[in-house]
Motif scaffolding. Structure first.
Motif, PDB file in Angstrom:
ATOM      1  N   PHE A 100      10.473  53.799 -20.506  1.00  0.00           N
ATOM      2  CA  PHE A 100       9.272  54.280 -20.586  1.00  0.00           C
ATOM      3  C   PHE A 100       8.827  54.950 -21.858  1.00  0.00           C
ATOM      4  CE2 PHE A 100       8.403  53.116 -16.136  1.00  0.00           C
ATOM      5  CZ  PHE A 100       9.761  53.482 -15.526  1.00  0.00           C
ATOM      6  N   GLN A 101       7.628  54.610 -22.472  1.00  0.00           N
ATOM      7  CA  GLN A 101       7.046  55.302 -23.747  1.00  0.00           C
ATOM      8  C   GLN A 101       5.704  55.593 -23.673  1.00  0.00           C
ATOM      9  OE1 GLN A 101       8.153  52.821 -27.364  1.00  0.00           O
ATOM     10  NE2 GLN A 101       7.769  55.022 -28.603  1.00  0.00           N
ATOM     11  N   PHE A 102       5.500  56.691 -24.120  1.00  0.00           N
ATOM     12  CA  PHE A 102       4.159  57.586 -24.212  1.00  0.00           C
ATOM     13  C   PHE A 102       3.652  57.371 -25.643  1.00  0.00           C
ATOM     14  CE2 PHE A 102       0.318  58.997 -22.726  1.00  0.00           C
ATOM     15  CZ  PHE A 102       0.391  60.380 -22.408  1.00  0.00           C
TER      16      PHE A 102
ATOM     17  N   VAL B 201       5.484  61.004 -17.914  1.00  0.00           N
ATOM     18  CA  VAL B 201       5.721  61.367 -19.540  1.00  0.00           C
ATOM     19  C   VAL B 201       4.424  62.031 -19.912  1.00  0.00           C
ATOM     20  CG1 VAL B 201       7.294  59.312 -20.318  1.00  0.00           C
ATOM     21  CG2 VAL B 201       4.706  58.811 -20.113  1.00  0.00           C
TER      22      VAL B 201
ATOM     23  N   TRP C  43       4.246  56.351 -14.190  1.00  0.00           N
ATOM     24  CA  TRP C  43       4.273  54.941 -13.930  1.00  0.00           C
ATOM     25  C   TRP C  43       4.646  54.995 -12.126  1.00  0.00           C
ATOM     26  CZ3 TRP C  43       3.197  50.498 -16.327  1.00  0.00           C
ATOM     27  CH2 TRP C  43       2.947  50.350 -17.558  1.00  0.00           C
TER      28      TRP C  43
ATOM     29  N   SER D 296       0.766  53.514 -23.014  1.00  0.00           N
ATOM     30  CA  SER D 296       2.248  53.582 -22.571  1.00  0.00           C
ATOM     31  C   SER D 296       2.831  52.314 -22.341  1.00  0.00           C
ATOM     32  CB  SER D 296       2.248  54.382 -21.348  1.00  0.00           C
ATOM     33  OG  SER D 296       3.670  54.591 -20.827  1.00  0.00           O
TER      34      SER D 296
ATOM     35  N   CYS E  38       0.000  52.119 -13.608  1.00  0.00           N
ATOM     36  CA  CYS E  38       0.220  53.303 -14.530  1.00  0.00           C
ATOM     37  C   CYS E  38      -0.856  54.298 -14.163  1.00  0.00           C
ATOM     38  CB  CYS E  38       0.168  52.862 -15.982  1.00  0.00           C
ATOM     39  SG  CYS E  38      -1.461  52.276 -16.661  1.00  0.00           S
TER      40      CYS E  38
ATOM     41  N   ARG F 252      -1.134  59.806 -27.009  1.00  0.00           N
ATOM     42  CA  ARG F 252      -1.154  59.997 -25.362  1.00  0.00           C
ATOM     43  C   ARG F 252      -2.526  58.981 -25.104  1.00  0.00           C
ATOM     44  NH1 ARG F 252      -2.161  65.175 -24.171  1.00  0.00           N
ATOM     45  NH2 ARG F 252      -2.737  65.750 -26.107  1.00  0.00           N
TER      46      ARG F 252
END
Lengths: 116, 114
Positions: B63-65, B49, B34, B72, B89, B69
């Protein structure tokens, strides 16, 4: 804090002329990149460079483009014969070697290229 | 060709509110970054991430992945006017022979009104 620097900040050139954009990556970084961003559009990858040779390149990076690391600190992008559509912000980036560090690309402030 | 779709494209909210912006792809990435970009400047890295399901916090930013994968999210708690900016991103695909370039989304233009 170490940072990527780029010169010049703004370059105006006439169509058909050659331009060289210069970058000084972060000193301990081993991977170098060029990206461009046409006004209002997304950032696009051009080329990556490692161990004194091109690692990857996109479809945008045609024969008009070349990159060079002429010494231990500079990394350059040359456009041989500029076209109007080459007008864009050009960003240099660099990253360290290492599983996670490789992906962390640090960008310079950019060179705005205007082709008239 | 890997594509990253960001949503929403524009978001304007009041100071103090919470927000989430999304980054989605049909492709699997080795990592997602990001960035925040100010007008006329280069992208500034906020976070990377790498592991599916990974969560990282940077003050009020989370932040989340995604587990697979492919996606996000960026969540901002109690947004402040200083959070105003363009959030990008970018996905990386490690080919083993050297890093491919990042694939960027078009970004989310965030405005936090006082």
């Amino acid at each position: 804090e170490p940072e990527v620097t780029q010169t010049p900040s703004h370059q105006v050139t006439q169509m058909g002329q050659e331009v060289i954009l210069r970058c000084v990556p972060i000193s301990n970084h081993l991977y170098f990149y060029w990206y461009r961003q046409i006004l209002g559009q997304k950032v696009e990858f051009l080329v990556s460079f490692y161990n004194n040779e091109i690692s990857e390149k996109s479809e945008i990076f045609d024969d008009q483009f070349s990159v060079e690391r002429p010494d231990g600190s500079n990394f350059t992008l040359k456009i041989r014969s500029t076209k109007l559509e080459d007008s864009a912000m050009y960003f240099c980036a660099s990253s360290e070697e290492g599983a996670r560090l490789l992906f962390e690309q640090y960008f310079g402030p950019g060179t705005r290229l205007t082709v008239t | 060709t890997q594509l990253l779709e960001q949503s929403p494209q524009f978001l304007s909210i009041q100071e103090g509110e919470n927000l989430t912006v999304y980054c989605n792809s049909s492709s699997v990435f080795s990592s997602l970054q990001w960035y925040r970009q100010e007008p006329g400047e280069g992208p500034v890295l906020l976070v990377t991430v790498v592991t599916g399901g990974e969560v990282k916090k940077l003050k009020r930013l989370t932040f989340q992945f995604g587990d697979a994968r492919k996606d996000s999210s960026l969540h901002i708690t109690a947004a402040q006017p200083g959070d105003t900016g363009l959030y990008l991103c970018a996905g990386a695909l490690y080919s083993g022979g050297g890093a491919d370039g990042l694939t960027f989304g078009k970004g989310t233009h965030l405005i936090i009104q006082p």
